[in-house]
Motif scaffolding. Structure first.
Motif, PDB file in Angstrom:
ATOM      1  N   TYR A  26      61.118  47.767  35.451  1.00  0.00           N
ATOM      2  CA  TYR A  26      61.076  48.292  34.079  1.00  0.00           C
ATOM      3  C   TYR A  26      60.445  47.304  33.107  1.00  0.00           C
ATOM      4  N   HIS A  27      60.204  46.059  33.554  1.00  0.00           N
ATOM      5  CA  HIS A  27      59.483  45.135  32.663  1.00  0.00           C
ATOM      6  C   HIS A  27      57.993  45.402  32.688  1.00  0.00           C
ATOM      7  N   ILE A  35      59.925  45.226  25.090  1.00  0.00           N
ATOM      8  CA  ILE A  35      60.495  44.403  26.180  1.00  0.00           C
ATOM      9  C   ILE A  35      59.560  43.277  26.601  1.00  0.00           C
ATOM     10  N   ARG A  53      56.007  38.099  28.822  1.00  0.00           N
ATOM     11  CA  ARG A  53      56.589  37.741  30.128  1.00  0.00           C
ATOM     12  C   ARG A  53      55.699  38.256  31.263  1.00  0.00           C
ATOM     13  N   THR A 166      70.470  48.082  24.964  1.00  0.00           N
ATOM     14  CA  THR A 166      69.682  46.838  24.921  1.00  0.00           C
ATOM     15  C   THR A 166      68.304  47.178  24.400  1.00  0.00           C
ATOM     16  N   LYS A 182      72.375  45.159  21.980  1.00  0.00           N
ATOM     17  CA  LYS A 182      72.059  43.812  22.496  1.00  0.00           C
ATOM     18  C   LYS A 182      70.599  43.529  22.232  1.00  0.00           C
ATOM     19  N   ASP A 219      70.784  38.544  24.145  1.00  0.00           N
ATOM     20  CA  ASP A 219      70.449  38.336  25.551  1.00  0.00           C
ATOM     21  C   ASP A 219      69.409  37.226  25.609  1.00  0.00           C
ATOM     22  N   TRP A 221      68.215  35.542  28.336  1.00  0.00           N
ATOM     23  CA  TRP A 221      67.369  35.609  29.540  1.00  0.00           C
ATOM     24  C   TRP A 221      67.030  34.226  30.105  1.00  0.00           C
ATOM     25  N   GLU A 245      74.517  36.132  26.073  1.00  0.00           N
ATOM     26  CA  GLU A 245      74.256  36.521  27.461  1.00  0.00           C
ATOM     27  C   GLU A 245      73.210  35.654  28.132  1.00  0.00           C
ATOM     28  N   GLU A 273      73.233  38.764  35.926  1.00  0.00           N
ATOM     29  CA  GLU A 273      72.260  39.759  36.404  1.00  0.00           C
ATOM     30  C   GLU A 273      71.310  39.179  37.449  1.00  0.00           C
ATOM     31  N   HIS A 323      74.349  45.016  34.999  1.00  0.00           N
ATOM     32  CA  HIS A 323      73.056  45.032  34.311  1.00  0.00           C
ATOM     33  C   HIS A 323      72.469  46.439  34.421  1.00  0.00           C
ATOM     34  N   GLU A 343      75.689  49.429  30.382  1.00  0.00           N
ATOM     35  CA  GLU A 343      74.482  49.072  29.619  1.00  0.00           C
ATOM     36  C   GLU A 343      73.454  50.179  29.738  1.00  0.00           C
ATOM     37  N   LEU A 345      69.384  50.437  28.915  1.00  0.00           N
ATOM     38  CA  LEU A 345      68.177  49.728  28.482  1.00  0.00           C
ATOM     39  C   LEU A 345      67.259  50.722  27.783  1.00  0.00           C
TER      40      LEU A 345
HETATM   41  C1  LIG Z   1      66.222  42.275  27.283  1.00  0.00           C
HETATM   42  C2  LIG Z   1      66.248  41.179  28.323  1.00  0.00           C
HETATM   43  O1  LIG Z   1      65.271  40.227  27.928  1.00  0.00           O
HETATM   44  C3  LIG Z   1      65.880  41.675  29.696  1.00  0.00           C
HETATM   45  O2  LIG Z   1      64.599  42.257  29.664  1.00  0.00           O
HETATM   46  C4  LIG Z   1      66.858  42.683  30.239  1.00  0.00           C
HETATM   47  O3  LIG Z   1      66.356  43.281  31.383  1.00  0.00           O
HETATM   48  C5  LIG Z   1      68.185  42.150  30.741  1.00  0.00           C
HETATM   49  O4  LIG Z   1      68.409  40.810  30.534  1.00  0.00           O
HETATM   50  C6  LIG Z   1      69.338  42.982  30.235  1.00  0.00           C
HETATM   51  O5  LIG Z   1      70.453  42.446  30.144  1.00  0.00           O
HETATM   52  O6  LIG Z   1      69.111  44.192  30.005  1.00  0.00           O
END
Ligand SMILES: C[C@H](O)[C@H](O)[C@@H](O)[C@@H](O)C(=O)O
Ligand code: MG
Length: 399
Positions: A26-27, A35, A53, A166, A182, A219, A221, A245, A273, A323, A343, A345
């Motif tokens: 999903y990135h 994202i 990223r 998120t 988030k 978050d 990361w 997080e 995660e 996650h 969660e 996303l």
């Molecule tokens: C939003 C975060 O940077 C990540 O892309 C995400 O995938 C992950 O860390 C999350 O907790 O959803």
């Protein structure tokens, strides 16, 4: 007594091409998606890798699709992150532990996949591949029994799932009915006090938009060090940051242990995660690293392993909030008291509307309405989703 069919064949695919491949990867989104917009990472110390990223390869793996066909023609499948390397492991290594076996021997199959690859695996992409096979197995078992996976995990302990969102717009998430928002952290230590100031200004602005009761989280990361994370936590405390997080390197259990001591009383520390298996989470729990663990069921070992991880966390009084992994975590969360919410996303580029997470790969993927999802939305065999026939699958290896 009904004799279960045997597993006839295991197949592993990737999804080829197309900007914004999305799906389990999903990135891998198109230009301008929240994202991939200047989110802080450890690679941010290199200016050329600070804005995106994708520039340092967050999307190089791609989606892994695993299909497991029983000899009565029933097919279970799952998607996760893994790409061609994971296909190689599934086809050339793990398939031998499944073909010819009873699909309900998931403990034996998991054990052989894990210990058969122990000499080169244990974490990372190998456990992603094991997770993909395990999830496909649970999907197949559900289809053979004509039951949703959550029924086989003990059944629902509540009537609906509730979600935090998120994404870049917690203010819009509140309007959509989510219980919290988030934010990704945009500025890491390399951007110094100026970046820290922007991080604080953002949370202050969001707090002014959402009011006092809406959860706000950051978050990080894996981008920070203990000192920066501690400063961030204390400066965000006045804006009611609920949790910080994945602030530091997942292998720095000692750093998490220290951060947990440093944060203001009442602020939660979360991570997990990018952690794998019961052993990795045992380390996090027994070293007192965090309050909430966040395994990704497509990366930590699958449902079979998440059952063990969750029991361990329950015994430690820790919450398990997987996650974001769509239906693969929903069927678990609904069955556990120590998983009180899930969660979601926000995959919409501007985080301004609810869109399915594994799009376009999955059809019939349930999505929250007003931040909630009734358990009845999961009442289909297996994980209750289908592969989109429009999405071209490519099988790089055979066996
Ligand atoms: C939003 C975060 O940077 C990540 O892309 C995400 O995938 C992950 O860390 C999350 O907790 O959803
Ligand atoms: Mg995260």
């Amino acid at each position: 007594m009904k004799i279960s069919p045997k597993i006839k064949q295991v197949r592993a695919y990737v999804i080829k091409g197309g900007e914004g491949g999305g799906g389990a990867d999903y990135h891998d989104q198109g230009e301008g998606h929240w994202i991939d917009n200047h989110i802080a990472t450890s690679m941010g110390r290199y200016p050329e890798y600070r804005q995106s990223r994708k520039s340092f390869g967050i999307n190089v793996l791609g989606t892994l699709v695993v299909e497991i066909e029983a000899d009565d023609g029933t097919v279970g499948f799952a998607v996760t992150t893994g790409g061609e390397p994971a296909c190689y492991m599934v086809e050339k290594h793990f398939a031998r532990f499944l073909e010819g076996r009873n699909p309900f021997e998931y403990e034996r199959i998991w054990d052989q996949m894990y210990f058969g690859s122990q000499y080169y695996g244990r974490k990372g992409i190998v456990v992603n591949a094991i997770s993909g096979v395990d999830l496909a197995l649970w999907d197949l078992m559900g289809k053979l029994r004509q039951e949703p996976v959550y029924h086989m995990l003990g059944g629902a302990v509540r009537d609906e799932l509730q979600f935090y969102a998120t994404g870049a717009r917690p203010d819009l998430a509140k309007e959509m009915g989510f219980i919290g928002g988030k934010l990704p952290l945009y500025h890491g230590p390399i951007e110094g006090d100026e970046g820290l100031k922007k991080n604080i200004e953002l949370i202050a602005d969001m707090r002014s938009r959402v009011g006092e009761d809406f959860w706000l989280m950051y978050d990080c990361w894996m981008a920070l060090d203990v000192n920066y994370a501690t400063k961030l936590a204390h400066k965000c405390h006045e804006y009611g940051l609920k949790w910080i997080e994945e602030a530091i390197n997942p292998d720095d259990y000692w750093g998490y242990q220290q951060l947990k001591k440093n944060v203001p009383a009442g602020m939660l520390v979360t991570t997990g995660e990018h952690e794998s298996t019961r052993w990795g989470f045992k380390m996090l729990l027994e070293m007192g690293c965090c309050d909430i663990i966040q395994p990704d069921v497509g990366w930590c070992g699958g449902v079979t392993e998440l059952l063990k991880i969750s029991a361990l966390a329950d015994a430690h009084g820790a919450l398990v909030v997987p996650h974001g992994s769509s239906v693969y975590s929903y069927h678990f969360v609904i069955t556990r008291h120590n998983s009180p919410f899930a969660e979601f996303l926000m995959m919409a580029p501007k985080a301004d509307h609810v869109a399915p997470m594994f799009h376009p790969q999955l059809l019939n993927e349930p999505i929250p309405e007003k931040g909630r999802l009734k358990v009845t939305a999961l009442d289909k065999p297996g994980f209750g989703v289908d592969l989109n026939p429009e999405v071209k699958l490519y099988r790089p290896y055979e066996h």
